[in-house]
Design a protein around this motif. Structure first.
Motif, PDB file in Angstrom:
ATOM      1  N   VAL A  48     103.678 -82.715 -37.429  1.00  0.00           N
ATOM      2  CA  VAL A  48     104.261 -81.550 -38.107  1.00  0.00           C
ATOM      3  C   VAL A  48     105.765 -81.503 -37.886  1.00  0.00           C
ATOM      4  O   VAL A  48     106.549 -81.306 -38.822  1.00  0.00           O
ATOM      5  CB  VAL A  48     103.603 -80.252 -37.597  1.00  0.00           C
ATOM      6  CG1 VAL A  48     104.370 -79.022 -38.092  1.00  0.00           C
ATOM      7  CG2 VAL A  48     102.142 -80.178 -38.059  1.00  0.00           C
ATOM      8  N   ARG A  49     106.191 -81.698 -36.651  1.00  0.00           N
ATOM      9  CA  ARG A  49     107.603 -81.525 -36.296  1.00  0.00           C
ATOM     10  C   ARG A  49     108.459 -82.756 -36.597  1.00  0.00           C
ATOM     11  O   ARG A  49     109.642 -82.620 -36.934  1.00  0.00           O
ATOM     12  CB  ARG A  49     107.721 -81.181 -34.799  1.00  0.00           C
ATOM     13  CG  ARG A  49     107.167 -79.823 -34.444  1.00  0.00           C
ATOM     14  CD  ARG A  49     107.228 -79.566 -32.944  1.00  0.00           C
ATOM     15  NE  ARG A  49     108.577 -79.564 -32.419  1.00  0.00           N
ATOM     16  CZ  ARG A  49     109.434 -78.539 -32.518  1.00  0.00           C
ATOM     17  NH1 ARG A  49     109.073 -77.434 -33.156  1.00  0.00           N
ATOM     18  NH2 ARG A  49     110.638 -78.621 -31.980  1.00  0.00           N
ATOM     19  N   HIS A  50     107.877 -83.942 -36.445  1.00  0.00           N
ATOM     20  CA  HIS A  50     108.667 -85.174 -36.551  1.00  0.00           C
ATOM     21  C   HIS A  50     107.910 -86.232 -37.353  1.00  0.00           C
ATOM     22  O   HIS A  50     107.594 -87.316 -36.833  1.00  0.00           O
ATOM     23  CB  HIS A  50     108.989 -85.712 -35.153  1.00  0.00           C
ATOM     24  CG  HIS A  50     109.636 -84.712 -34.247  1.00  0.00           C
ATOM     25  ND1 HIS A  50     110.930 -84.277 -34.419  1.00  0.00           N
ATOM     26  CD2 HIS A  50     109.145 -84.045 -33.153  1.00  0.00           C
ATOM     27  CE1 HIS A  50     111.229 -83.402 -33.466  1.00  0.00           C
ATOM     28  NE2 HIS A  50     110.170 -83.244 -32.694  1.00  0.00           N
ATOM     29  N   PRO A  51     107.620 -85.972 -38.607  1.00  0.00           N
ATOM     30  CA  PRO A  51     106.796 -86.917 -39.374  1.00  0.00           C
ATOM     31  C   PRO A  51     107.420 -88.296 -39.518  1.00  0.00           C
ATOM     32  O   PRO A  51     106.693 -89.283 -39.692  1.00  0.00           O
ATOM     33  CB  PRO A  51     106.637 -86.225 -40.730  1.00  0.00           C
ATOM     34  CG  PRO A  51     107.772 -85.255 -40.817  1.00  0.00           C
ATOM     35  CD  PRO A  51     108.009 -84.791 -39.406  1.00  0.00           C
ATOM     36  N   SER A  52     108.734 -88.411 -39.419  1.00  0.00           N
ATOM     37  CA  SER A  52     109.380 -89.706 -39.656  1.00  0.00           C
ATOM     38  C   SER A  52     109.072 -90.728 -38.572  1.00  0.00           C
ATOM     39  O   SER A  52     109.231 -91.930 -38.797  1.00  0.00           O
ATOM     40  CB  SER A  52     110.901 -89.530 -39.765  1.00  0.00           C
ATOM     41  OG  SER A  52     111.448 -89.105 -38.530  1.00  0.00           O
ATOM     42  N   VAL A  53     108.606 -90.278 -37.382  1.00  0.00           N
ATOM     43  CA  VAL A  53     108.352 -91.234 -36.304  1.00  0.00           C
ATOM     44  C   VAL A  53     106.892 -91.671 -36.249  1.00  0.00           C
ATOM     45  O   VAL A  53     106.519 -92.474 -35.399  1.00  0.00           O
ATOM     46  CB  VAL A  53     108.776 -90.675 -34.921  1.00  0.00           C
ATOM     47  CG1 VAL A  53     110.248 -90.287 -34.927  1.00  0.00           C
ATOM     48  CG2 VAL A  53     107.892 -89.521 -34.481  1.00  0.00           C
ATOM     49  N   VAL A  54     106.052 -91.118 -37.143  1.00  0.00           N
ATOM     50  CA  VAL A  54     104.614 -91.398 -37.111  1.00  0.00           C
ATOM     51  C   VAL A  54     104.228 -92.271 -38.295  1.00  0.00           C
ATOM     52  O   VAL A  54     104.480 -91.914 -39.448  1.00  0.00           O
ATOM     53  CB  VAL A  54     103.787 -90.103 -37.125  1.00  0.00           C
ATOM     54  CG1 VAL A  54     102.292 -90.440 -37.107  1.00  0.00           C
ATOM     55  CG2 VAL A  54     104.158 -89.210 -35.955  1.00  0.00           C
ATOM     56  N   ARG A  55     103.587 -93.387 -37.994  1.00  0.00           N
ATOM     57  CA  ARG A  55     103.084 -94.277 -39.041  1.00  0.00           C
ATOM     58  C   ARG A  55     101.632 -93.927 -39.379  1.00  0.00           C
ATOM     59  O   ARG A  55     101.272 -93.740 -40.533  1.00  0.00           O
ATOM     60  CB  ARG A  55     103.192 -95.716 -38.554  1.00  0.00           C
ATOM     61  CG  ARG A  55     102.719 -96.767 -39.560  1.00  0.00           C
ATOM     62  CD  ARG A  55     102.905 -98.151 -38.961  1.00  0.00           C
ATOM     63  NE  ARG A  55     102.537 -99.202 -39.885  1.00  0.00           N
ATOM     64  CZ  ARG A  55     102.616-100.492 -39.607  1.00  0.00           C
ATOM     65  NH1 ARG A  55     103.056-100.885 -38.417  1.00  0.00           N
ATOM     66  NH2 ARG A  55     102.262-101.405 -40.493  1.00  0.00           N
ATOM     67  N   THR A  73      98.742 -76.647 -43.316  1.00  0.00           N
ATOM     68  CA  THR A  73      99.384 -76.955 -44.591  1.00  0.00           C
ATOM     69  C   THR A  73     100.305 -78.154 -44.444  1.00  0.00           C
ATOM     70  O   THR A  73     100.298 -79.079 -45.275  1.00  0.00           O
ATOM     71  CB  THR A  73     100.169 -75.743 -45.108  1.00  0.00           C
ATOM     72  OG1 THR A  73      99.272 -74.643 -45.270  1.00  0.00           O
ATOM     73  CG2 THR A  73     100.833 -76.053 -46.432  1.00  0.00           C
ATOM     74  N   ALA A  74     101.091 -78.166 -43.374  1.00  0.00           N
ATOM     75  CA  ALA A  74     101.975 -79.307 -43.131  1.00  0.00           C
ATOM     76  C   ALA A  74     101.171 -80.571 -42.854  1.00  0.00           C
ATOM     77  O   ALA A  74     101.535 -81.656 -43.314  1.00  0.00           O
ATOM     78  CB  ALA A  74     102.909 -79.003 -41.963  1.00  0.00           C
ATOM     79  N   HIS A 112     100.503 -84.635 -45.016  1.00  0.00           N
ATOM     80  CA  HIS A 112     100.540 -85.989 -44.444  1.00  0.00           C
ATOM     81  C   HIS A 112      99.132 -86.536 -44.229  1.00  0.00           C
ATOM     82  O   HIS A 112      98.929 -87.425 -43.396  1.00  0.00           O
ATOM     83  CB  HIS A 112     101.283 -85.972 -43.109  1.00  0.00           C
ATOM     84  CG  HIS A 112     102.676 -85.437 -43.189  1.00  0.00           C
ATOM     85  ND1 HIS A 112     103.676 -86.081 -43.885  1.00  0.00           N
ATOM     86  CD2 HIS A 112     103.235 -84.312 -42.677  1.00  0.00           C
ATOM     87  CE1 HIS A 112     104.801 -85.384 -43.789  1.00  0.00           C
ATOM     88  NE2 HIS A 112     104.557 -84.312 -43.068  1.00  0.00           N
ATOM     89  N   ALA A 113      98.176 -86.037 -44.995  1.00  0.00           N
ATOM     90  CA  ALA A 113      96.771 -86.402 -44.769  1.00  0.00           C
ATOM     91  C   ALA A 113      96.533 -87.897 -44.885  1.00  0.00           C
ATOM     92  O   ALA A 113      95.631 -88.448 -44.230  1.00  0.00           O
ATOM     93  CB  ALA A 113      95.869 -85.645 -45.748  1.00  0.00           C
ATOM     94  N   ASP A 114      97.330 -88.576 -45.704  1.00  0.00           N
ATOM     95  CA  ASP A 114      97.126 -90.017 -45.872  1.00  0.00           C
ATOM     96  C   ASP A 114      97.428 -90.791 -44.602  1.00  0.00           C
ATOM     97  O   ASP A 114      97.041 -91.961 -44.471  1.00  0.00           O
ATOM     98  CB  ASP A 114      97.992 -90.543 -47.021  1.00  0.00           C
ATOM     99  CG  ASP A 114      99.472 -90.323 -46.806  1.00  0.00           C
ATOM    100  OD1 ASP A 114      99.848 -89.397 -46.056  1.00  0.00           O
ATOM    101  OD2 ASP A 114     100.274 -91.076 -47.385  1.00  0.00           O
ATOM    102  N   TYR A 171      89.154 -80.095 -43.720  1.00  0.00           N
ATOM    103  CA  TYR A 171      90.356 -79.481 -44.282  1.00  0.00           C
ATOM    104  C   TYR A 171      91.214 -80.524 -44.986  1.00  0.00           C
ATOM    105  O   TYR A 171      91.831 -80.246 -46.022  1.00  0.00           O
ATOM    106  CB  TYR A 171      91.166 -78.792 -43.186  1.00  0.00           C
ATOM    107  CG  TYR A 171      92.310 -77.981 -43.736  1.00  0.00           C
ATOM    108  CD1 TYR A 171      92.129 -76.651 -44.103  1.00  0.00           C
ATOM    109  CD2 TYR A 171      93.568 -78.552 -43.919  1.00  0.00           C
ATOM    110  CE1 TYR A 171      93.163 -75.905 -44.632  1.00  0.00           C
ATOM    111  CE2 TYR A 171      94.607 -77.821 -44.458  1.00  0.00           C
ATOM    112  CZ  TYR A 171      94.403 -76.495 -44.811  1.00  0.00           C
ATOM    113  OH  TYR A 171      95.434 -75.764 -45.358  1.00  0.00           O
ATOM    114  N   LEU A 172      91.245 -81.725 -44.441  1.00  0.00           N
ATOM    115  CA  LEU A 172      92.064 -82.799 -45.008  1.00  0.00           C
ATOM    116  C   LEU A 172      91.317 -83.604 -46.071  1.00  0.00           C
ATOM    117  O   LEU A 172      91.871 -84.568 -46.606  1.00  0.00           O
ATOM    118  CB  LEU A 172      92.525 -83.741 -43.895  1.00  0.00           C
ATOM    119  CG  LEU A 172      93.366 -83.121 -42.766  1.00  0.00           C
ATOM    120  CD1 LEU A 172      93.630 -84.152 -41.685  1.00  0.00           C
ATOM    121  CD2 LEU A 172      94.665 -82.538 -43.307  1.00  0.00           C
TER     122      LEU A 172
END
Length: 265
Positions: free
Chosen positions: A107-114, A198-199, A203-205, A230-231
């Motif tokens: 949620v907070r830092h999506p850019s660091v998660v693959r 919601t956030a 990024h559910a994929d 939910y996802l």
């Protein structure tokens, strides 16, 4: 031994193997050692980073702590570790309250998660009887304050986890300082947290909800099911129960490695 200075703490971490970065986040008791048995297998194809969460064992606190924002701080610590290692974005696996931290990280830092694999997050708001479980966790805390760590842990594990988990937990060595920190700052605080669903759905994929096969019928398995619904996804089952990465380590690691091979995007 490696350490990373973060705001208010020094994080102890280790890296093993080579390949794409995988960061593994522990729940209770908050330490890297719980994943020792699976790291060698996972390290055949990944650079696996394990660490002690702040306040536990070798990750010492060295400044004021904002306990009203502890979950956010835990997530920020993972983001800083990923950036420090310089191999991101990372595959992130978190178990139990470590899964809650992992979800907050996305949620907070999506850019660091693959890819994110939340394994049995104790997310009580995803349960139809979540209020009952929140009350139970408060009762466990009261037992801790009244009778001590072991009676509280016994009460906790016998209601919350499958028999295979209970048997291992009852025999495992205990670090009383870690247990007390968990009782004071995590048992009542993390399970009822309001995750930003919601956030997360945006990024559910990247999310692969997971749970232990032996955990069916227990609250953390059901929370994983609630998250998956939910996802609009299915729960991936792995060997063992809530701590299958300890009780069924070799099979758990092998199935997790196969899962990663098919979900790395």
């Amino acid at each position: 031994m490696s350490t990373l200075e973060v705001h208010g703490a020094r994080l102890y971490y280790e890296t093993h193997g080579s390949g794409p970065l995988m960061v593994v986040i522990s729940g209770a008791p908050g330490v890297a050692d719980v994943y020792r048995a699976v790291v060698q297998h996972l390290g055949e194809h990944h650079t696996v980073a394990v660490y002690d969460r702040r306040g536990f064992s070798r990750s010492r606190l060295d400044g004021p702590q904002d306990y009203d924002r502890r979950l956010e701080t835990d997530a920020d610590d993972v983001e800083r570790l990923i950036k420090h290692l310089g191999l991101g974005p990372a595959i992130v696996f978190g178990a139990s309250s470590g899964a809650t931290v992992a979800l907050e990280l996305l949620v907070r830092h999506p850019s660091v998660v693959r890819t994110l694999i939340p394994y049995e997050p104790p997310a009580l708001r995803l349960l139809p009887d979540g209020g009952k479980w929140a009350d139970f966790f408060s009762e466990v805390y009261d037992v801790y304050r009244r009778e001590g760590i072991e009676p509280a842990m016994k009460t906790f594990r016998e209601r919350t986890f499958a028999p295979s988990d209970q048997q291992h937990m009852a025999r495992a060595p205990r670090n009383d300082a870690n247990a007390a920190y968990w009782f004071e700052h995590e048992l009542r605080q993390y399970p009822p947290v309001a995750l930003d669903l919601t956030a997360l759905a945006a990024h559910a994929d990247r999310i692969v909800p997971a749970a232990g096969r032996a955990s069916q019928g227990y609250p953390c398995y059901q929370a994983a099911v609630g998250l998956a619904r939910y996802l609009a996804k299915d729960v991936v089952e792995l060997p063992g129960g809530h701590i299958g990465f300890v009780t069924d380590a070799s099979r758990f690691a092998a199935e997790l490695a196969r899962l990663l091979a098919g979900t790395m995007f």
